[in-house]
Design a protein around this motif. Structure first.
Motif, PDB file in Angstrom:
ATOM      1  N   LEU A 469       0.838  -1.196   0.000  1.00 20.69           N
ATOM      2  CA  LEU A 469       0.000   0.000   0.000  1.00 20.69           C
ATOM      3  C   LEU A 469       0.874   1.246   0.000  1.00 20.69           C
ATOM      4  CD1 LEU A 469      -2.747  -1.002   2.582  1.00 20.69           C
ATOM      5  CD2 LEU A 469      -3.131  -0.505   0.167  1.00 20.69           C
ATOM      6  N   CYS A 470       0.479   2.238  -0.779  1.00 21.19           N
ATOM      7  CA  CYS A 470       1.206   3.503  -0.813  1.00 21.19           C
ATOM      8  C   CYS A 470       1.126   4.175   0.556  1.00 21.19           C
ATOM      9  CB  CYS A 470       0.625   4.413  -1.894  1.00 21.19           C
ATOM     10  SG  CYS A 470       1.351   6.058  -1.939  1.00 21.19           S
ATOM     11  N   ALA A 471       2.275   4.458   1.132  1.00 24.63           N
ATOM     12  CA  ALA A 471       2.302   5.065   2.466  1.00 24.63           C
ATOM     13  C   ALA A 471       1.762   6.491   2.468  1.00 24.63           C
ATOM     14  CB  ALA A 471       3.734   5.054   3.004  1.00 24.63           C
ATOM     15  N   ARG A 501      -6.772   0.384   3.146  1.00 25.65           N
ATOM     16  CA  ARG A 501      -7.127   0.090   1.765  1.00 25.65           C
ATOM     17  C   ARG A 501      -6.448   1.100   0.837  1.00 25.65           C
ATOM     18  NH1 ARG A 501     -13.351   1.076   3.071  1.00 25.65           N
ATOM     19  NH2 ARG A 501     -13.277   3.234   3.797  1.00 25.65           N
ATOM     20  N   ALA A 502      -6.385   0.724  -0.453  1.00 24.27           N
ATOM     21  CA  ALA A 502      -5.755   1.568  -1.460  1.00 24.27           C
ATOM     22  C   ALA A 502      -6.668   2.732  -1.826  1.00 24.27           C
ATOM     23  CB  ALA A 502      -5.426   0.740  -2.697  1.00 24.27           C
ATOM     24  N   VAL A 503      -6.061   3.900  -2.046  1.00 25.42           N
ATOM     25  CA  VAL A 503      -6.814   5.089  -2.441  1.00 25.42           C
ATOM     26  C   VAL A 503      -6.312   5.603  -3.792  1.00 25.42           C
ATOM     27  CG1 VAL A 503      -7.434   7.462  -1.846  1.00 25.42           C
ATOM     28  CG2 VAL A 503      -7.289   5.712  -0.058  1.00 25.42           C
ATOM     29  N   CYS A 508       1.818   7.462  -6.191  1.00 31.37           N
ATOM     30  CA  CYS A 508       1.681   6.076  -6.674  1.00 31.37           C
ATOM     31  C   CYS A 508       0.986   6.022  -8.028  1.00 31.37           C
ATOM     32  CB  CYS A 508       0.930   5.230  -5.659  1.00 31.37           C
ATOM     33  SG  CYS A 508      -0.756   5.805  -5.307  1.00 31.37           S
ATOM     34  N   ARG A 509       0.858   7.183  -8.691  1.00 28.74           N
ATOM     35  CA  ARG A 509       0.215   7.286 -10.003  1.00 28.74           C
ATOM     36  C   ARG A 509      -1.213   6.753  -9.995  1.00 28.74           C
ATOM     37  NH1 ARG A 509       3.641   8.475 -14.254  1.00 28.74           N
ATOM     38  NH2 ARG A 509       5.840   8.695 -13.662  1.00 28.74           N
ATOM     39  N   GLY A 510      -1.895   6.977  -8.892  1.00 32.32           N
ATOM     40  CA  GLY A 510      -3.308   6.647  -8.805  1.00 32.32           C
ATOM     41  C   GLY A 510      -3.621   5.195  -8.544  1.00 32.32           C
ATOM     42  N   SER A 511      -2.600   4.348  -8.376  1.00 28.97           N
ATOM     43  CA  SER A 511      -2.867   2.918  -8.183  1.00 28.97           C
ATOM     44  C   SER A 511      -3.169   2.560  -6.734  1.00 28.97           C
ATOM     45  CB  SER A 511      -1.662   2.099  -8.657  1.00 28.97           C
ATOM     46  OG  SER A 511      -0.541   2.305  -7.809  1.00 28.97           O
ATOM     47  N   GLY A 512      -2.687   3.365  -5.800  1.00 29.54           N
ATOM     48  CA  GLY A 512      -2.847   3.047  -4.388  1.00 29.54           C
ATOM     49  C   GLY A 512      -1.761   2.149  -3.843  1.00 29.54           C
ATOM     50  N   TYR A 513      -0.850   1.710  -4.720  1.00 31.19           N
ATOM     51  CA  TYR A 513       0.217   0.802  -4.306  1.00 31.19           C
ATOM     52  C   TYR A 513       1.561   1.337  -4.794  1.00 31.19           C
ATOM     53  CZ  TYR A 513      -3.621  -2.502  -3.548  1.00 31.19           C
ATOM     54  OH  TYR A 513      -4.766  -3.114  -3.115  1.00 31.19           O
ATOM     55  N   THR A 567      -0.268  -4.241   3.216  1.00 25.72           N
ATOM     56  CA  THR A 567      -0.985  -4.480   1.965  1.00 25.72           C
ATOM     57  C   THR A 567      -2.476  -4.593   2.270  1.00 25.72           C
ATOM     58  OG1 THR A 567      -1.027  -5.831  -0.045  1.00 25.72           O
ATOM     59  CG2 THR A 567      -0.781  -7.000   2.050  1.00 25.72           C
ATOM     60  N   SER A 568      -3.266  -4.815   1.236  1.00 21.80           N
ATOM     61  CA  SER A 568      -4.716  -4.888   1.414  1.00 21.80           C
ATOM     62  C   SER A 568      -5.192  -6.333   1.306  1.00 21.80           C
ATOM     63  CB  SER A 568      -5.424  -4.031   0.361  1.00 21.80           C
ATOM     64  OG  SER A 568      -5.233  -4.578  -0.932  1.00 21.80           O
TER      65      SER A 568
END
Length: 582
Positions: A469-471, A501-503, A508-513, A567-568
Motif C-alpha cells: 500500500l502507498c504510504a 485500503r488503497a486510495v 503512486c500514479r493513482g494505483s494506491g500501491y 498491503t490490502s
C-alpha cells in the motif's frame, strides 16, 4: 505609456523568447549583456538598434535575423539577465514527467517542459520564463511553487514530442514489409534512424519513472502496443502506428545482438544500457505472432536489487527457519512459485548470505541474471549442448560445497541434484509449483524415488509478491466483524485495530500501491511428512500435515501483512488465489 510592443499582453513564442527586460527591473539590457559576453560589438549593437527602429520587433529577434548572434547566444544572455538556469537539449528529460493539472496542449502552446517534481515544487524549462501570466497559470494549475529555467523553444518542442509522433514526422515511406535482403537492409537503415533511436530510448527510459519490471511490445491490427508491468500489473502506455512496428522491433533486436532477418523463430538476447545514471540489463525475448514479432524486455535493474533476505518481506519466524535450512551442510532447499514471483532473487539473497570465501559456490543458470562476487556462475547454452544436466555433471568434479541450479526442468537434472545432495553438497534450486507441498509431488512426477526425496530434501519455500500500500495515501477503515472471521484476519489482529485500503495519489500514479513485498510459506520436512511422502500422500495431505506442524500458508502470511497495514486484503486474495496443485 509604454511603446506598443511592450504593452501587448500576448506575444508570439519567438518574440517572448528574445524579449529584452524593461529598464524598470534594474537589470542590464539584453544588448549590454551580449556586448559584455563578447558575443556582440558595440558598433553592431548600434546597427541593430537602428534596424530595430526601422523594422520594429524585439532586439533579440532583430539580432538573430541580422545574423549577428545566434538563438543560443540570446538564450544565454537572457539566462544571465533573468538569473535563471539555462537547460540544454541534453539536459531535458527523455520522458517528460506527468504533472496533474498541466495539459499537453497548454505545455505545447507556451513552450513549457516539466523537468521534475520534488519537495520544493515544480521545475520547468520555458522558452519565456519572464512571462508572468504563464508563470501564474503554471502555479495555479500545478498547485505548487514553480522554479523556471530557460531553454530553446526548438529543444522544448522536441522534448514534448512523443515517440510515436517523432516517427510520424519522418513520413509514411517506411512502408510495408518486403522480402529478401533488400528488406533486411531497409530495416537496418530504419532502425538506425534518429527518430527510431529516440523512440526506443524513450520507451526504455520510461521504466525508471514507472518503476516497471517488464516492457512489452505487442503487434496488433491497430499498431504496436507498448505495455509496462508495474508492481506485477500490466497496462498499455501507447500505441505506435502499425507501419512502424517492424522498424521499432528491429531497433530492439539490433541492440540485443539478434538476427533481424529471422522473424519466424523465437530469439533471446540481452541489452546492457544506462538510463538516467542507472545501469539496466534488459533480457530480450522475441516470438512470432500473426501480426508480427512480439518483443518482451525484462528489466534487471542492478541498482534496485536487494540481495538481503531481511529486506524481502520475511516474517521473523519464517526467516529464522529459512536461515537454519541454509546453514545445513548438505541437502536440497527448493524455492517455488510462478514466473515473476522473485524465486531467483531469493536464491541470490540466500547465496549472498553464505561466506563465499569459506565455501566453493557454483551456479548453473539460464540466463545469469546478476553477477555475484566470489561465486562461479555458469550460463546454460542449449544451442551448443550445455544443458543443466551436462553442466551439473561437470561441476561435481570441481569440488563445490554449494550448488545453485536455476531451475529443475527435467528428470536428469532432478536426479543429479538429489545425488549431489546425498553426497555432501547443499543444493539450492527452483521449481514451478503453486504450493510448497506441490514441489514434493512434482519431484515424484519427474521420476525421483520417494525414499530419495525424504533423504535429500530439507525444505521447500513457496513465495509470491504482493503490492505494498502507498504510504502517502493509504486509508484506514474499520472492517465488519463478520469479515474478520470469514477471512481469518481475527487470528492476527487486535480487537478494534483498523485495516488499510488503497486510495491512489500522485506519488503512486493513482494505483494506491507502491512497490512489492513477499509472502511466504516454508515447509520443513519432519518425521510426519517423511512418513506421508513414503506412503504416497498427495499435495493436499502434505499441506495439511505441514500446517499441523506450524507452517503458515501463503494466504495466512499475507493476512499478517494485511493486519500490519503493509498491503490490502484484496491484494492478498488476488495473489494467493492459485494455492492449489490438485
Amino acid at each position: 505609456m509604454f511603446p506598443a510592443r511592450y504593452a501587448r499582453p500576448v506575444m508570439s513564442q519567438t518574440e517572448i523568447l528574445i524579449s529584452p527586460v524593461s529598464d524598470a527591473s534594474g537589470r542590464p539590457r539584453l544588448g549590454e549583456i551580449l556586448v559584455s559576453l563578447g558575443k556582440l560589438s558595440p558598433r553592431d549593437l548600434d546597427r541593430a538598434l537602428s534596424a530595430q527602429q526601422e523594422m520594429g520587433g524585439l532586439l533579440g529577434q532583430v539580432l538573430s535575423r541580422l545574423g549577428l548572434v545566434s538563438e543560443v547566444d540570446v538564450v544565454q544572455a537572457l539566462a544571465r539577465q533573468l538569473d535563471v538556469p539555462w537547460v540544454t537539449a541534453d539536459q531535458l528529460p527523455a520522458v517528460v514527467p506527468e504533472v496533474p493539472g498541466l495539459l499537453p496542449e497548454f505545455l505545447r502552446a507556451h513552450a513549457i517542459c516539466p523537468l521534475r517534481v520534488d519537495d520544493t515544487g515544480l521545475a520547468v524549462a520555458m522558452a519565456h520564463p519572464q512571462d508572468a501570466f504563464v508563470l501564474k497559470a503554471l502555479r495555479l494549475s500545478a498547485g505548487m511553487p514553480v522554479r523556471p529555467c530557460i531553454a530553446l523553444e526548438s529543444d522544448i518542442e522536441k522534448a514534448l514530442t512523443t515517440p510515436a509522433e517523432a516517427v510520424e514526422e519522418e513520413g509514411d515511406d517506411w512502408g510495408g514489409e518486403g522480402d529478401g535482403s533488400d528488406f533486411v537492409e531497409h530495416l537496418k537503415d530504419l532502425a538506425s534512424e534518429a527518430p527510431v533511436i529516440r523512440m526506443v530510448s524513450a520507451i526504455i527510459g520510461r521504466v525508471t519513472d514507472l518503476r516497471a519490471s517488464d516492457i512489452h511490445l505487442e503487434p496488433f491490427d491497430d499498431g504496436l502496443h507498448v505495455r509496462y508491468r508495474v508492481d506485477g500489473v500490466i497496462s498499455t502506455a501507447e500505441v505506435i502506428p502499425p507501419r512502424h512496428s517492424a522498424a521499432v522491433n528491429s531497433r530492439v533486436k539490433l541492440m540485443a545482438h539478434l538476427d533481424i532477418a529471422e522473424r519466424r523463430l523465437p530469439q533471446d538476447g540481452r541489452i546492457k544500457t544506462r538510463v538516467k545514471g542507472r545501469e539496466l540489463d534488459l533480457r530480450v525475448s522475441t516470438v512470432p505472432t500473426v501480426h508480427g514479432e512480439s518483443v518482451v524486455m525484462r528489466v534487471l535493474d542492478r541498482s534496485s536489487v536487494r540481495f538481503s533476505l531481511e529486506d524481502m518481506g520475511f516474517a521473523p519466524d519464517t526467516l529464522e527457519r529459512f536461515n537454519a535450512l541454509l546453514a545445513r551442510p548438505h541437502g536440497i532447499l527448493l524455492v517455488t512459485g510462478p514466473t515473476g514471483s522473485g524465486k531467483t532473487t531469493t536464491l541470490y539473497a540466500a547465496l549472498s548470505k553464505i561466506d563465499a570465501d569459506a565455501h566453493k559456490i557454483i551456479t548453473v543458470e539460464e540466463p545469469v541474471e546478476y553477477q555475484l562476487e566470489g561465486i562461479n556462475q555458469i550460463q546454460v547454452h542449449a544451442q551448443i549442448g550445455l544443458s543443466f544436466a551436462r553442466a551439473l555433471r561437470s561441476i561435481l568434479r570441481q569440488d563445490p560445497d554449494i550448488i545453485m541450479i536455476g531451475e529443475m526442468r527435467d528428470t536428469e537434472t532432478a536426479q543429479i541434484a538429489v545425488q549431489s545432495a546425498l553426497t555432501g553438497h547443499l543444493v539450492l534450486s527452483t521449481l514451478h509449483t503453486n504450493t510448497a507441498a506441490g514441489a514434493v509431488v512434482r519431484l515424484t512426477d519427474m521420476g525421483v524415488e520417494r525414499y530419495l526425496i525424504t533423504s535429500s530434501v530439507n525444505g521447500v519455500l513457496s513465495q509470491r509478491l504482493v503490492r505494498r500500500l502507498c504510504a502517502q495515501c493509504r486509508e484506514p477503515y474499520q472492517p465488519e466483524p463478520g469479515l474478520l472471521q470469514t477471512s481469518g484476519l481475527a487470528r492476527f489482529m487486535a480487537p478494534g485495530a483498523p485495516l488499510y485500503r488503497a486510495v491512489g495519489c500522485d506519488h503512486c500514479r493513482g494505483s494506491g500501491y507502491s512497490g512489492r513485498t513477499g509472502v511466504h510459506e516454508l515447509l520443513t520436512l519432519d518425521d510426519a511428512l517423511r512418513r506421508a511422502i513414503l506412503e504416497g500422500a498427495d499435495a493436499s495431505r502434505l499441506h495439511q500435515l505441514a500446517q499441523a506442524g506450524g507452517m503458515l500458508s501463503l494466504y495466512e502470511d499475507g493476512l499478517r501483512k494485511v493486519a500490519a497495514g503493509e498491503t490490502s486484503l484484496d491484494e492478498v486474495l488476488r495473489v494467493t488465489e492459485d494455492q492449489s496443485d490438485a
